[in-house]
Scaffold this active site. Structure first.
Site, PDB file in Angstrom:
ATOM      1  N   LYS A 166       0.827  -1.209   0.000  1.00 16.34           N
ATOM      2  CA  LYS A 166       0.000   0.000   0.000  1.00 16.34           C
ATOM      3  C   LYS A 166       0.865   1.265   0.000  1.00 16.34           C
ATOM      4  CE  LYS A 166      -2.068  -1.040   3.866  1.00 16.34           C
ATOM      5  NZ  LYS A 166      -1.331  -2.307   4.113  1.00 16.34           N
ATOM      6  N   ARG A 178      -9.495   1.070   8.799  1.00 17.35           N
ATOM      7  CA  ARG A 178      -9.066  -0.287   9.119  1.00 17.35           C
ATOM      8  C   ARG A 178     -10.115  -1.069   9.893  1.00 17.35           C
ATOM      9  NH1 ARG A 178      -3.224   0.718   8.872  1.00 17.35           N
ATOM     10  NH2 ARG A 178      -2.051  -1.188   9.219  1.00 17.35           N
ATOM     11  N   ARG A 181      11.580  -5.648   4.761  1.00 21.75           N
ATOM     12  CA  ARG A 181      11.278  -4.217   4.569  1.00 21.75           C
ATOM     13  C   ARG A 181      12.248  -3.369   5.395  1.00 21.75           C
ATOM     14  NH1 ARG A 181       5.278  -1.831   5.385  1.00 21.75           N
ATOM     15  NH2 ARG A 181       5.434  -2.680   7.501  1.00 21.75           N
ATOM     16  N   ARG A 208      11.398  -1.556  11.089  1.00 21.61           N
ATOM     17  CA  ARG A 208      10.369  -1.150  12.030  1.00 21.61           C
ATOM     18  C   ARG A 208      10.260  -2.135  13.180  1.00 21.61           C
ATOM     19  NH1 ARG A 208       5.118   0.308   8.518  1.00 21.61           N
ATOM     20  NH2 ARG A 208       4.213  -0.926  10.199  1.00 21.61           N
ATOM     21  N   ARG A 220      -0.381  -8.942  13.438  1.00 22.20           N
ATOM     22  CA  ARG A 220      -0.972  -7.925  12.557  1.00 22.20           C
ATOM     23  C   ARG A 220      -1.816  -8.571  11.466  1.00 22.20           C
ATOM     24  NH1 ARG A 220       4.289  -5.432  10.834  1.00 22.20           N
ATOM     25  NH2 ARG A 220       3.115  -4.052   9.460  1.00 22.20           N
TER      26      ARG A 220
HETATM   27  P1  ADP Z   1       1.434  -1.528   7.477  1.00 19.70           P
HETATM   28  O1  ADP Z   1       1.851  -0.524   6.424  1.00 19.70           O
HETATM   29  O2  ADP Z   1       2.478  -2.524   7.723  1.00 19.70           O
HETATM   30  O3  ADP Z   1       0.088  -2.118   7.213  1.00 19.70           O
HETATM   31  P2  ADP Z   1       0.895   0.800   9.097  1.00 19.70           P
HETATM   32  O4  ADP Z   1       2.123   1.632   8.979  1.00 19.70           O
HETATM   33  O5  ADP Z   1      -0.266   1.180   8.255  1.00 19.70           O
HETATM   34  O6  ADP Z   1       1.303  -0.712   8.829  1.00 19.70           O
HETATM   35  O7  ADP Z   1       0.403   0.749  10.599  1.00 19.70           O
HETATM   36  C1  ADP Z   1       1.274   0.441  11.644  1.00 19.70           C
HETATM   37  C2  ADP Z   1       0.491   0.388  12.944  1.00 19.70           C
HETATM   38  O8  ADP Z   1      -0.092   1.676  13.212  1.00 19.70           O
HETATM   39  C3  ADP Z   1      -0.692  -0.568  12.955  1.00 19.70           C
HETATM   40  O9  ADP Z   1      -0.303  -1.889  13.284  1.00 19.70           O
HETATM   41  C4  ADP Z   1      -1.585   0.058  14.040  1.00 19.70           C
HETATM   42  O10 ADP Z   1      -1.095  -0.212  15.339  1.00 19.70           O
HETATM   43  C5  ADP Z   1      -1.386   1.554  13.795  1.00 19.70           C
HETATM   44  N1  ADP Z   1      -2.378   2.076  12.830  1.00 19.70           N
HETATM   45  C6  ADP Z   1      -2.129   2.612  11.606  1.00 19.70           C
HETATM   46  N2  ADP Z   1      -3.274   2.987  11.012  1.00 19.70           N
HETATM   47  C7  ADP Z   1      -4.286   2.689  11.869  1.00 19.70           C
HETATM   48  C8  ADP Z   1      -5.712   2.813  11.826  1.00 19.70           C
HETATM   49  N3  ADP Z   1      -6.341   3.337  10.753  1.00 19.70           N
HETATM   50  N4  ADP Z   1      -6.407   2.385  12.896  1.00 19.70           N
HETATM   51  C9  ADP Z   1      -5.815   1.873  13.979  1.00 19.70           C
HETATM   52  N5  ADP Z   1      -4.484   1.707  14.081  1.00 19.70           N
HETATM   53  C10 ADP Z   1      -3.709   2.120  13.037  1.00 19.70           C
HETATM   54  P1  ADP Z   2       2.215  -1.847   3.196  1.00 22.78           P
HETATM   55  O1  ADP Z   2       2.202  -0.346   3.195  1.00 22.78           O
HETATM   56  O2  ADP Z   2       0.987  -2.422   2.558  1.00 22.78           O
HETATM   57  O3  ADP Z   2       2.487  -2.425   4.532  1.00 22.78           O
HETATM   58  P2  ADP Z   2       4.772  -1.598   1.783  1.00 22.78           P
HETATM   59  O4  ADP Z   2       4.504  -0.683   0.642  1.00 22.78           O
HETATM   60  O5  ADP Z   2       5.500  -1.045   2.941  1.00 22.78           O
HETATM   61  O6  ADP Z   2       3.399  -2.330   2.240  1.00 22.78           O
HETATM   62  O7  ADP Z   2       5.554  -2.857   1.188  1.00 22.78           O
HETATM   63  C1  ADP Z   2       6.009  -3.918   2.051  1.00 22.78           C
HETATM   64  C2  ADP Z   2       7.413  -4.359   1.590  1.00 22.78           C
HETATM   65  O8  ADP Z   2       7.313  -5.048   0.336  1.00 22.78           O
HETATM   66  C3  ADP Z   2       8.381  -3.221   1.343  1.00 22.78           C
HETATM   67  O9  ADP Z   2       9.666  -3.668   1.716  1.00 22.78           O
HETATM   68  C4  ADP Z   2       8.306  -2.967  -0.158  1.00 22.78           C
HETATM   69  O10 ADP Z   2       9.535  -2.446  -0.678  1.00 22.78           O
HETATM   70  C5  ADP Z   2       8.024  -4.347  -0.707  1.00 22.78           C
HETATM   71  N1  ADP Z   2       7.116  -4.365  -1.862  1.00 22.78           N
HETATM   72  C6  ADP Z   2       6.085  -3.521  -2.096  1.00 22.78           C
HETATM   73  N2  ADP Z   2       5.430  -3.868  -3.230  1.00 22.78           N
HETATM   74  C7  ADP Z   2       6.057  -4.967  -3.718  1.00 22.78           C
HETATM   75  C8  ADP Z   2       5.843  -5.804  -4.890  1.00 22.78           C
HETATM   76  N3  ADP Z   2       4.829  -5.575  -5.738  1.00 22.78           N
HETATM   77  N4  ADP Z   2       6.677  -6.848  -5.056  1.00 22.78           N
HETATM   78  C9  ADP Z   2       7.676  -7.088  -4.182  1.00 22.78           C
HETATM   79  N5  ADP Z   2       7.937  -6.355  -3.073  1.00 22.78           N
HETATM   80  C10 ADP Z   2       7.135  -5.297  -2.836  1.00 22.78           C
END
Ligand code: ADP
Ligand code: ADP
Ligand code: ZN
Length: 228
Positions: free
Chosen positions: A22, A97, A136, A169, A180
């Site tokens: 995302k 979420r 990541r 992270r 998660r």
């Molecule tokens: P990822 O990109 O790996 O899905 P995020 O960076 O979006 O993770 O979120 C990291 C953490 O921040 C989540 O596990 C949660 O604890 C908190 N968080 C982020 N967005 C939300 C939301 N919309 N509602 C509740 N918690 C959130």
């Molecule tokens: P999210 O925000 O959904 O948690 P991220 O954008 O942070 O996901 O991506 C998670 C990890 O996977 C990062 O290390 C990113 O560089 C890698 N990644 C993202 N998209 C792809 C893809 N299409 N193929 C392979 N690796 C990816």
């Protein structure tokens, strides 16, 4: 795909499990459409770093892989959407979420008279997601996202965009990742049906390489944006 496209009020939500890509896709879409990427995860991590009251409230949930309470995050997003840079549209990454968050967003957008253009679901296999999150690396300064194998920085350990040292992270450790994914399945996955029911859902195959996912999203959005 070419250059930036003139976007009039493109209001997007990105859905998908942690590690789906995302943030990666949001960065690219935000540049392409010229709209801000609003990542609630980035906002919360910045608050934790700054030691603010919001950060203090959020930190324990984040480190445990749980969601911060709806009432905390909804207020944050509502305030952010009122900023002038959202006038031409916005891209929400990591929000909503939960169903109550989605309902709150609908109310806020109705008040602003800015209906959602689409909810883009980036669908990825759970096995693939664990591998992506384990490798990541992120920039603590500008929030750029890298992957040791799939998207390495030009210089190992250093952010291409701002030169800061990259970090892993706190919540990208295997046991927190598993938690998660569970939270996603229970609390966030229902939003796929929520937006499908409103005819706003666009599903893309997030298992492709990064550029191919971006191309599929733009192609599917093109159809919706042109209809409006
Ligand atoms: P990822 O990109 O790996 O899905 P995020 O960076 O979006 O993770 O979120 C990291 C953490 O921040 C989540 O596990 C949660 O604890 C908190 N968080 C982020 N967005 C939300 C939301 N919309 N509602 C509740 N918690 C959130
Ligand atoms: P999210 O925000 O959904 O948690 P991220 O954008 O942070 O996901 O991506 C998670 C990890 O996977 C990062 O290390 C990113 O560089 C890698 N990644 C993202 N998209 C792809 C893809 N299409 N193929 C392979 N690796 C990816
Ligand atoms: Zn950086």
């Amino acid at each position: 795909m070419g250059g930036r496209r003139e976007a009039e009020g493109v209001q997007l939500v990105l859905l998908g499990p942690p590690g789906a890509g995302k943030g990666t896709q949001a960065e690219m879409l935000s540049q392409f459409y010229g709209i801000p990427q609003i990542s609630t995860g980035n906002i919360l991590r910045a608050a934790v770093q700054a030691g603010s009251e919001l950060g203090r409230q959020a930190q324990k949930y984040m480190n445990a892989g749980q969601l911060v309470p709806d009432e905390v995050i909804i207020g944050v997003v509502q305030e952010r959407l009122g900023k002038p840079d959202c006038a031409a549209g916005f891209l929400l990454d990591g929000f909503p979420r939960t169903v109550p968050q989605a309902e709150a967003l609908d109310r806020v957008l109705a008040e602003m008279e800015r209906p959602l253009t689409a909810a883009v679901e980036v669908a990825v296999d759970p096995e693939e997601v664990v591998e992506r999150l384990s490798l990541r690396r992120t920039c603590p300064q500008c929030a750029a996202v890298y992957h040791l194998k799939n998207k390495p920085p030009r210089q190992p350990g250093v952010c291409d965009a701002c030169g800061a040292a990259l970090v892993q992270r706190e919540d990208d450790r295997e046991e927190v990742i598993r938690k998660r994914l569970e939270v996603y399945a229970q609390q966030t996955a229902p939003l796929v049906d929520y937006y499908a029911g409103k005819k706003l859902l666009l599903k893309v195959d997030g298992g492709q390489e990064i550029g191919a996912v971006q191309a599929e999203i733009r192609r599917k959005l093109e159809a919706v944006v042109n209809k409006a």
